[in-house]
Design a protein around this motif. Structure first.
Motif, PDB file in Angstrom:
ATOM      1  N   ILE A 102      49.648  18.558  -0.550  1.00  0.00           N
ATOM      2  CA  ILE A 102      48.833  19.767  -0.438  1.00  0.00           C
ATOM      3  C   ILE A 102      48.707  20.132   1.041  1.00  0.00           C
ATOM      4  N   TRP A 126      46.242  21.745  -7.261  1.00  0.00           N
ATOM      5  CA  TRP A 126      45.343  20.930  -8.084  1.00  0.00           C
ATOM      6  C   TRP A 126      45.132  21.498  -9.481  1.00  0.00           C
ATOM      7  N   LEU A 162      32.998  31.058 -13.643  1.00  0.00           N
ATOM      8  CA  LEU A 162      31.661  30.744 -13.111  1.00  0.00           C
ATOM      9  C   LEU A 162      30.824  32.010 -12.953  1.00  0.00           C
ATOM     10  N   ALA A 168      30.248  24.765  -9.010  1.00  0.00           N
ATOM     11  CA  ALA A 168      31.042  23.702  -9.648  1.00  0.00           C
ATOM     12  C   ALA A 168      30.684  22.418  -8.931  1.00  0.00           C
TER      13      ALA A 168
HETATM   14  C1  LIG Z   1      47.351  26.776   6.045  1.00  0.00           C
HETATM   15  C2  LIG Z   1      46.904  26.481   4.650  1.00  0.00           C
HETATM   16  C3  LIG Z   1      47.813  25.922   3.762  1.00  0.00           C
HETATM   17  C4  LIG Z   1      47.414  25.634   2.464  1.00  0.00           C
HETATM   18  N1  LIG Z   1      48.337  25.070   1.609  1.00  0.00           N
HETATM   19  C5  LIG Z   1      47.947  24.745   0.362  1.00  0.00           C
HETATM   20  C6  LIG Z   1      48.863  24.128  -0.525  1.00  0.00           C
HETATM   21  O1  LIG Z   1      50.015  23.828  -0.190  1.00  0.00           O
HETATM   22  N2  LIG Z   1      48.434  23.843  -1.775  1.00  0.00           N
HETATM   23  C7  LIG Z   1      47.162  24.110  -2.183  1.00  0.00           C
HETATM   24  O2  LIG Z   1      46.829  23.827  -3.329  1.00  0.00           O
HETATM   25  N3  LIG Z   1      46.274  24.672  -1.359  1.00  0.00           N
HETATM   26  C8  LIG Z   1      46.634  24.994  -0.104  1.00  0.00           C
HETATM   27  N4  LIG Z   1      45.711  25.569   0.734  1.00  0.00           N
HETATM   28  C9  LIG Z   1      44.356  25.843   0.230  1.00  0.00           C
HETATM   29  C10 LIG Z   1      43.479  24.606   0.392  1.00  0.00           C
HETATM   30  O3  LIG Z   1      43.896  23.617  -0.524  1.00  0.00           O
HETATM   31  C11 LIG Z   1      41.989  24.895   0.152  1.00  0.00           C
HETATM   32  O4  LIG Z   1      41.319  23.776   0.614  1.00  0.00           O
HETATM   33  C12 LIG Z   1      41.548  25.108  -1.272  1.00  0.00           C
HETATM   34  O5  LIG Z   1      42.258  26.131  -1.914  1.00  0.00           O
HETATM   35  C13 LIG Z   1      40.095  25.583  -1.348  1.00  0.00           C
HETATM   36  O6  LIG Z   1      39.247  24.527  -1.148  1.00  0.00           O
HETATM   37  P1  LIG Z   1      38.052  24.652  -0.148  1.00  0.00           P
HETATM   38  O7  LIG Z   1      37.171  23.495  -0.395  1.00  0.00           O
HETATM   39  O8  LIG Z   1      38.576  24.829   1.217  1.00  0.00           O
HETATM   40  O9  LIG Z   1      37.308  25.975  -0.680  1.00  0.00           O
HETATM   41  P2  LIG Z   1      36.628  27.183   0.100  1.00  0.00           P
HETATM   42  O10 LIG Z   1      37.613  27.834   1.011  1.00  0.00           O
HETATM   43  O11 LIG Z   1      35.340  26.756   0.696  1.00  0.00           O
HETATM   44  O12 LIG Z   1      36.316  28.160  -1.149  1.00  0.00           O
HETATM   45  C14 LIG Z   1      37.366  28.771  -1.854  1.00  0.00           C
HETATM   46  C15 LIG Z   1      36.768  29.623  -2.988  1.00  0.00           C
HETATM   47  O13 LIG Z   1      36.196  28.786  -3.993  1.00  0.00           O
HETATM   48  C16 LIG Z   1      34.777  28.976  -4.092  1.00  0.00           C
HETATM   49  N5  LIG Z   1      34.187  27.645  -4.185  1.00  0.00           N
HETATM   50  C17 LIG Z   1      34.517  26.553  -3.436  1.00  0.00           C
HETATM   51  N6  LIG Z   1      33.839  25.478  -3.865  1.00  0.00           N
HETATM   52  C18 LIG Z   1      33.050  25.905  -4.876  1.00  0.00           C
HETATM   53  C19 LIG Z   1      32.114  25.244  -5.720  1.00  0.00           C
HETATM   54  N7  LIG Z   1      31.873  23.929  -5.590  1.00  0.00           N
HETATM   55  N8  LIG Z   1      31.500  25.972  -6.662  1.00  0.00           N
HETATM   56  C20 LIG Z   1      31.743  27.305  -6.817  1.00  0.00           C
HETATM   57  N9  LIG Z   1      32.614  27.974  -6.043  1.00  0.00           N
HETATM   58  C21 LIG Z   1      33.261  27.274  -5.078  1.00  0.00           C
HETATM   59  C22 LIG Z   1      34.371  29.712  -2.800  1.00  0.00           C
HETATM   60  O14 LIG Z   1      33.233  30.521  -2.987  1.00  0.00           O
HETATM   61  C23 LIG Z   1      35.614  30.534  -2.522  1.00  0.00           C
HETATM   62  O15 LIG Z   1      35.621  31.692  -3.311  1.00  0.00           O
HETATM   63  C24 LIG Z   1      46.074  25.890   2.042  1.00  0.00           C
HETATM   64  C25 LIG Z   1      45.163  26.435   2.945  1.00  0.00           C
HETATM   65  C26 LIG Z   1      45.562  26.726   4.240  1.00  0.00           C
HETATM   66  C27 LIG Z   1      44.564  27.302   5.198  1.00  0.00           C
END
Ligand SMILES: Cc1cc2nc3c(=O)[nH]c(=O)nc-3n(C[C@H](O)[C@H](O)[C@H](O)COP(=O)(O)OP(=O)(O)OC[C@H]3O[C@@H](n4cnc5c(N)ncnc54)[C@H](O)[C@@H]3O)c2cc1C
Length: 296
Positions: A102, A126, A162, A168
């Motif tokens: 990831i 995921w 949601l 979540a």
């Molecule tokens: C450069 C880069 C490369 C990436 N490459 C990949 C990849 O290869 N594969 C991959 O799968 N992902 C990738 N991602 C995305 C990464 O995995 C993120 O971490 C993930 O998509 C979101 O998780 P977060 O905790 O950062 O959520 P956030 O950015 O904090 O939130 C994302 C969204 O979900 C909601 N949210 C988050 N947590 C909750 C909760 N507990 N309850 C309700 N709503 C919630 C938020 O309100 C928002 O709308 C990449 C991101 C970047 C910046």
């Protein structure tokens, strides 16, 4: 670009966070790892008026197994925690294979599995993994808790079921009926990219017979794709060249890829077939836990 103006709150309890979301309504957003939300806000694709940062809420960073084998992954469990997890390496081959592929180490240090499920990006890794394992998401809101099967959680690209005032709090993976095998393979242009094609395969085996199977696809359609016919072709059977080939063909048929700069639809469909075959063949040969690799 800078985000639009927003109010920032970092509550110290789940109840406080839910109450803030309740008052904020549709204009409020949860912030977990921030790895998807913050870039979207900077690009102004998202402009919430209120951001509720849950990182100060204690007790959400866990991943642990219940006595019956149910795996629980808390809302602040980072991708990196799962990448380093002995528990996953020992009991969850599909998850253990996905965690290291990831994004990149910086994103994995902050991003969360639950946040990735909530974000519902069709290219999120995921969602396929959890779908293949028959997992679910536990949400908590003002009215209490509810458990939502992953198959019903995502309603479309970047959309989930949601309510605006629900958080979540964890993802659940049910216990295996027998020995668990599987893997996750991802085709990406460069290390750290989102998937051009991703394939999650999870099977449970008892005396050489598949008791449960799940196959789900990343990046080859408008949302994460489950391939139930492909999984059904394995259930109740042993993993032979014939059953593996049939499941791989059915999974390729379930894909809805589009031709773009990363490859033709035909090529992507072929990669789905190849990955399903590769993961299942490795289980057959007793090396279910060595399927963590990136394909170039
Ligand atoms: C450069 C880069 C490369 C990436 N490459 C990949 C990849 O290869 N594969 C991959 O799968 N992902 C990738 N991602 C995305 C990464 O995995 C993120 O971490 C993930 O998509 C979101 O998780 P977060 O905790 O950062 O959520 P956030 O950015 O904090 O939130 C994302 C969204 O979900 C909601 N949210 C988050 N947590 C909750 C909760 N507990 N309850 C309700 N709503 C919630 C938020 O309100 C928002 O709308 C990449 C991101 C970047 C910046």
């Amino acid at each position: 670009m800078y985000p639009s103006r927003f109010r920032y709150e970092a509550p110290h309890s789940l109840n406080e966070a839910i109450s803030l979301l309740h008052d904020g309504g549709d204009d409020a957003k949860v912030l977990a790892g921030g790895q998807s939300l913050v870039p979207l806000m900077k690009l102004r694709f998202a402009s919430p008026e209120l951001v509720v940062d849950i990182n100060n809420v204690p007790g959400l960073g866990y991943h642990r197994s219940d006595p019956d084998g149910t795996l629980r992954i808390g809302a602040l469990c980072r991708h990196a925690d799962l990448e380093r997890s002995d528990l996953l390496r020992g009991t969850q081959p599909t998850m253990a294979a996905a965690a290291p592929v990831i994004a990149d180490p910086i994103v994995r240090n902050r991003g969360t599995l639950v946040g990735s499920l909530c974000h519902a990006d069709p290219q999120g890794d995921w969602a396929s993994v959890v779908l293949s394992l028959g997992g679910s998401v536990v949400a908590q809101g003002p009215g209490g808790r509810r458990t939502i099967p992953m198959a019903e959680f995502v309603t479309g690209p970047f959309e989930n079921v949601l309510d605006p005032d629900e958080i979540a709090i964890e993802a659940l993976i049910p216990p295996a009926q027998g020995v668990r095998g599987g893997g996750y393979l991802k085709l990406e242009r460069r290390v750290g990219d989102f998937a051009t094609v991703g394939v999650a395969v999870s099977v449970e085996l008892s005396d050489g017979t598949v008791t449960r199977a799940g196959i789900a696809l990343t990046g080859v359609g408008g949302s994460t794709i489950a391939a139930p016919e492909a999984a059904a072709a394995l259930t109740g059977r042993s993993l032979t060249a014939e059953t593996i080939s049939r499941a791989a063909d059915l999974a390729a048929g379930a894909a809805r890829p589009r031709t773009d700069h990363r490859g033709s639809a035909e090529y992507k469909r072929h990669m789905v077939q190849t990955f399903v075959e590769r993961i299942l063949s490795r289980i057959d040969h007793g090396s279910a836990d060595d399927t963590a690799e990136r394909a170039a």
